[in-house]
Design an enzyme around this catalytic site. Structure first.
Site, PDB file in Angstrom:
ATOM      1  N   GLU A   1       0.818  -1.216   0.000  1.00 23.48           N
ATOM      2  CA  GLU A   1       0.000   0.000   0.000  1.00 23.48           C
ATOM      3  C   GLU A   1       0.855   1.270   0.000  1.00 23.48           C
ATOM      4  O   GLU A   1       1.671   1.473   0.907  1.00 23.48           O
ATOM      5  CB  GLU A   1      -0.926  -0.014   1.225  1.00 23.48           C
ATOM      6  CG  GLU A   1      -1.931   1.127   1.173  1.00 23.48           C
ATOM      7  CD  GLU A   1      -2.986   1.065   2.267  1.00 23.48           C
ATOM      8  OE1 GLU A   1      -3.226  -0.021   2.824  1.00 23.48           O
ATOM      9  OE2 GLU A   1      -3.565   2.117   2.556  1.00 23.48           O
TER      10      GLU A   1
ATOM     11  N   HIS B   1      -2.312  11.749  -0.574  1.00 26.25           N
ATOM     12  CA  HIS B   1      -2.298  10.438  -1.220  1.00 26.25           C
ATOM     13  C   HIS B   1      -2.404  10.523  -2.731  1.00 26.25           C
ATOM     14  O   HIS B   1      -2.152   9.546  -3.415  1.00 26.25           O
ATOM     15  CB  HIS B   1      -3.489   9.604  -0.719  1.00 26.25           C
ATOM     16  CG  HIS B   1      -3.243   8.992   0.622  1.00 26.25           C
ATOM     17  ND1 HIS B   1      -3.903   7.884   1.067  1.00 26.25           N
ATOM     18  CD2 HIS B   1      -2.391   9.331   1.600  1.00 26.25           C
ATOM     19  CE1 HIS B   1      -3.483   7.591   2.276  1.00 26.25           C
ATOM     20  NE2 HIS B   1      -2.572   8.452   2.629  1.00 26.25           N
TER      21      HIS B   1
ATOM     22  N   ASP C   1       3.536 -14.355  12.141  1.00 24.52           N
ATOM     23  CA  ASP C   1       2.235 -14.790  11.631  1.00 24.52           C
ATOM     24  C   ASP C   1       1.243 -13.623  11.750  1.00 24.52           C
ATOM     25  O   ASP C   1       0.696 -13.360  12.818  1.00 24.52           O
ATOM     26  CB  ASP C   1       1.784 -15.999  12.481  1.00 24.52           C
ATOM     27  CG  ASP C   1       0.483 -16.612  12.010  1.00 24.52           C
ATOM     28  OD1 ASP C   1      -0.310 -15.910  11.353  1.00 24.52           O
ATOM     29  OD2 ASP C   1       0.251 -17.786  12.311  1.00 24.52           O
TER      30      ASP C   1
ATOM     31  N   LYS D   1      -7.778  -0.271  11.124  1.00 16.62           N
ATOM     32  CA  LYS D   1      -7.156  -0.694   9.849  1.00 16.62           C
ATOM     33  C   LYS D   1      -5.888   0.126   9.618  1.00 16.62           C
ATOM     34  O   LYS D   1      -4.850  -0.400   9.217  1.00 16.62           O
ATOM     35  CB  LYS D   1      -8.145  -0.518   8.691  1.00 16.62           C
ATOM     36  CG  LYS D   1      -7.721  -1.189   7.386  1.00 16.62           C
ATOM     37  CD  LYS D   1      -6.775  -0.360   6.549  1.00 16.62           C
ATOM     38  CE  LYS D   1      -6.354  -1.093   5.288  1.00 16.62           C
ATOM     39  NZ  LYS D   1      -5.415  -0.298   4.480  1.00 16.62           N
TER      40      LYS D   1
HETATM   41  P1  NDP Z   1       8.327 -23.599  16.283  1.00 17.10           P
HETATM   42  O1  NDP Z   1       7.504 -24.808  16.128  1.00 17.10           O
HETATM   43  O2  NDP Z   1       9.365 -23.346  15.243  1.00 17.10           O
HETATM   44  O3  NDP Z   1       8.970 -23.645  17.736  1.00 17.10           O
HETATM   45  C1  NDP Z   1       9.918 -22.713  18.173  1.00 17.10           C
HETATM   46  C2  NDP Z   1      11.321 -23.226  17.897  1.00 17.10           C
HETATM   47  O4  NDP Z   1      12.239 -22.240  18.280  1.00 17.10           O
HETATM   48  C3  NDP Z   1      11.623 -24.481  18.688  1.00 17.10           C
HETATM   49  O5  NDP Z   1      12.142 -25.435  17.820  1.00 17.10           O
HETATM   50  C4  NDP Z   1      12.677 -24.020  19.669  1.00 17.10           C
HETATM   51  O6  NDP Z   1      13.653 -24.997  19.883  1.00 17.10           O
HETATM   52  C5  NDP Z   1      13.317 -22.872  18.948  1.00 17.10           C
HETATM   53  N1  NDP Z   1      13.994 -21.913  19.829  1.00 17.10           N
HETATM   54  C6  NDP Z   1      15.306 -21.573  19.725  1.00 17.10           C
HETATM   55  N2  NDP Z   1      15.615 -20.653  20.650  1.00 17.10           N
HETATM   56  C7  NDP Z   1      14.507 -20.410  21.369  1.00 17.10           C
HETATM   57  C8  NDP Z   1      14.210 -19.534  22.451  1.00 17.10           C
HETATM   58  N3  NDP Z   1      15.126 -18.726  22.980  1.00 17.10           N
HETATM   59  N4  NDP Z   1      12.936 -19.503  22.931  1.00 17.10           N
HETATM   60  C9  NDP Z   1      11.977 -20.282  22.393  1.00 17.10           C
HETATM   61  N5  NDP Z   1      12.212 -21.153  21.360  1.00 17.10           N
HETATM   62  C10 NDP Z   1      13.455 -21.220  20.851  1.00 17.10           C
HETATM   63  O7  NDP Z   1       7.425 -22.272  16.305  1.00 17.10           O
HETATM   64  P2  NDP Z   1       6.375 -21.772  17.357  1.00 17.10           P
HETATM   65  O8  NDP Z   1       6.054 -22.789  18.381  1.00 17.10           O
HETATM   66  O9  NDP Z   1       6.859 -20.452  17.819  1.00 17.10           O
HETATM   67  O10 NDP Z   1       5.074 -21.600  16.472  1.00 17.10           O
HETATM   68  C11 NDP Z   1       5.010 -20.569  15.519  1.00 17.10           C
HETATM   69  C12 NDP Z   1       4.461 -21.107  14.227  1.00 17.10           C
HETATM   70  O11 NDP Z   1       3.221 -21.762  14.462  1.00 17.10           O
HETATM   71  C13 NDP Z   1       4.159 -20.015  13.238  1.00 17.10           C
HETATM   72  O12 NDP Z   1       4.665 -20.417  11.986  1.00 17.10           O
HETATM   73  C14 NDP Z   1       2.630 -19.978  13.189  1.00 17.10           C
HETATM   74  O13 NDP Z   1       2.186 -19.550  11.928  1.00 17.10           O
HETATM   75  C15 NDP Z   1       2.279 -21.404  13.467  1.00 17.10           C
HETATM   76  N6  NDP Z   1       0.958 -21.728  13.989  1.00 17.10           N
HETATM   77  C16 NDP Z   1       0.057 -20.769  14.398  1.00 17.10           C
HETATM   78  C17 NDP Z   1      -1.172 -21.138  14.900  1.00 17.10           C
HETATM   79  C18 NDP Z   1      -2.098 -20.069  15.367  1.00 17.10           C
HETATM   80  O14 NDP Z   1      -1.725 -18.917  15.444  1.00 17.10           O
HETATM   81  N7  NDP Z   1      -3.354 -20.376  15.706  1.00 17.10           N
HETATM   82  C19 NDP Z   1      -1.568 -22.536  15.001  1.00 17.10           C
HETATM   83  C20 NDP Z   1      -0.516 -23.469  14.612  1.00 17.10           C
HETATM   84  C21 NDP Z   1       0.678 -23.067  14.110  1.00 17.10           C
HETATM   85  P3  NDP Z   1      13.406 -26.307  20.756  1.00 17.10           P
HETATM   86  O15 NDP Z   1      12.636 -27.213  19.905  1.00 17.10           O
HETATM   87  O16 NDP Z   1      14.770 -26.762  21.069  1.00 17.10           O
HETATM   88  O17 NDP Z   1      12.627 -25.861  21.960  1.00 17.10           O
END
Ligand code: NDP
Length: 418
Positions: free
Chosen positions: A79, A372, A275, A259
């Site tokens: 935009e 704009h 996200d 918005k």
């Molecule tokens: P991930 O599944 O990638 O989990 C976070 C990863 O970050 C883990 O593997 C973790 O490692 C790693 N990590 C490294 N350093 C850190 C730290 N300092 N603190 C925390 N984690 C760390 O992602 P999220 O669980 O964050 O989920 C986000 C994703 O989920 C987005 O892509 C989103 O779009 C999607 N999603 C959203 C939904 C919703 O909004 N309703 C539903 C389902 C999915 P380790 O494994 O070693 O802990």
């Protein structure tokens, strides 16, 4: 659909061939798709039925002074004028000392929904008695989070109907947004509740209404800084306060007020690989938390200052999801020099407030269309096929003719090429 069977199993090359064989795209269009690909392995591994990369423009917004630190803010948006407005608002606030922000806690809430129970009070009592054991089960399901200092913190029960309740689990997700991690923890917890307490679990999933991950940003501007043309700073300040009141009173205005705020917020959320659907759904649910949809920001005035405040849930991450995978996200984190998820929340909330200030300032002084107009004409000229080198000439003619539509733009492009 006939001709597209098992599309998901095909290689990228086979998918392109299918699109051509089925007469959906010409060879020239396929070439365009192929040239747009920026990292085929990446795209193919991130989503299903991948065919190309869709790109959006990215720019930098300037003048952000937040909690005493200066930031360059990358923004991804299609935009026109969003980045200009963001920088304009930020510059006004920078001159007045910058934004002050607060992130009290970063907990994500997940829900385990239980159905068909007999006695809510009794089940609630049992769950609360089991709290320590339940939190332990949740933590064991993703123990690396505990080793990083995070993990499940508390739970609470809420009755939703005679036969439905939600067990809300609050988890410190550290530097991640935490959706996937939380969902893993919730499923383990749901199994435990189902088995140990003989309860019937309907589903378990995180909630995007991230009420335990709120961010506030505030700013205070001297009224003298708002003066424009014949309007005094006090007059403009009063008009901004009135506009802010309208967004609290009227959902029609509140939707547009928000918005504008999300114009900035989404652009930074996208640039940082977060996200944006999660942020959007959380923000709008928060805007209606008291039963009526209202503006997310509010402005007030005293004898000398205009003061603005925004509050909203911002469950963003600095790691996890696509953040570590998409190279541009890493570059954007470097441009921002952002050191933690909390800091990112502070930046995003400040961008939302800055965007709102710029919009209300323009709306209540000169009106939105004047500033704009040139940008909109540029979009029309591009849509009419004008080349970059022709843009200035096309725009000048269109302004002179005072005709602002696609047909007129096409005519002008043809005219200057004659
Ligand atoms: P991930 O599944 O990638 O989990 C976070 C990863 O970050 C883990 O593997 C973790 O490692 C790693 N990590 C490294 N350093 C850190 C730290 N300092 N603190 C925390 N984690 C760390 O992602 P999220 O669980 O964050 O989920 C986000 C994703 O989920 C987005 O892509 C989103 O779009 C999607 N999603 C959203 C939904 C919703 O909004 N309703 C539903 C389902 C999915 P380790 O494994 O070693 O802990």
């Amino acid at each position: 659909m006939p001709g597209f069977e098992k599309f998901y199993e095909k290689t990228l090359q086979q998918r392109w061939e299918t699109l051509q064989q089925q007469g959906v795209l010409s060879e020239e269009q396929l070439c365009y798709l192929k040239n747009k690909i920026y990292a085929p392995d990446l795209g193919n591994s991130m989503i299903e039925n991948y065919i190309t990369d869709y790109t959006l423009p990215e720019g930098i917004s300037f003048h952000y002074l937040i909690d005493g630190r200066n930031y360059l803010v990358p923004m991804v948006t299609e935009e026109p004028s969003v980045i200009a407005a963001s920088s304009h608002g930020a510059r006004m606030v920078q001159k007045a000392g910058g934004f002050k922000t607060k992130v009290e806690q970063r907990l994500m809430i997940g829900q385990i929904v239980i159905e068909d129970f007999q006695d809510y009070a009794d089940l609630k009592r049992q769950i609360e008695k089991e709290q320590t054991a339940i939190l332990k089960v949740a933590n064991e399901a993703h123990y690396s989070l505990v080793t990083r200092g995070g993990g499940a913190r508390w739970l609470r029960c809420r009755q939703l109907a005679d036969d439905l309740m939600s067990v809300d689990l609050a988890v410190d997700v550290q530097e991640a947004m935490g959706a996937n991690m939380l969902n893993t923890m919730l499923e383990a917890t749901a199994d435990y509740i189902q088995t140990k307490l003989a309860s019937k679990v309907l589903m378990s999933i995180l909630s995007n209404f991230a009420t335990e991950c709120l961010t506030t940003a505030e700013c205070s501007l001297p009224l003298s800084a708002l003066t424009k043309g014949n309007l005094s700073g006090k007059e403009i300040g009063q008009k901004i306060v009135q506009a802010s009141r309208v967004a609290q009173l009227d959902p029609y205005r509140a939707a547009t007020h928000n918005k504008g705020i999300m114009n900035g917020i989404d652009a930074v959320v996208l640039a940082t690989g977060n996200d944006w659907r999660a942020i959007e759904s959380g923000a709008h649910t928060f805007a209606v938390k008291n039963g009526q949809y209202r503006g997310l920001s509010q402005w007030e005035i005293d004898d000398h200052h205009l003061k603005g405040r925004i509050e909203l849930p911002l469950p963003v991450g600095r790691v996890g999801g696509s953040i570590g995978i998409v190279p541009l996200v890493k570059i954007n984190q470097q441009i921002m020099n952002v050191r933690s998820a909390r800091e990112l929340q502070s930046i995003i909330a400040s961008v939302g407030l800055s965007q709102n200030l710029a919009a209300l300032y323009t709306l209540t002084s000169e009106g939105i269309q004047r500033g704009h107009m040139r940008l909109q004409l540029k979009s029309l000229a591009l849509a009419a096929g004008a080349k970059t080198a022709e843009l200035k000439q096309v725009l000048d003619v269109m302004i002179k003719k005072n005709e602002h539509n696609l047909a007129a733009a096409k005519e002008v492009v043809a005219e200057i090429r004659r």
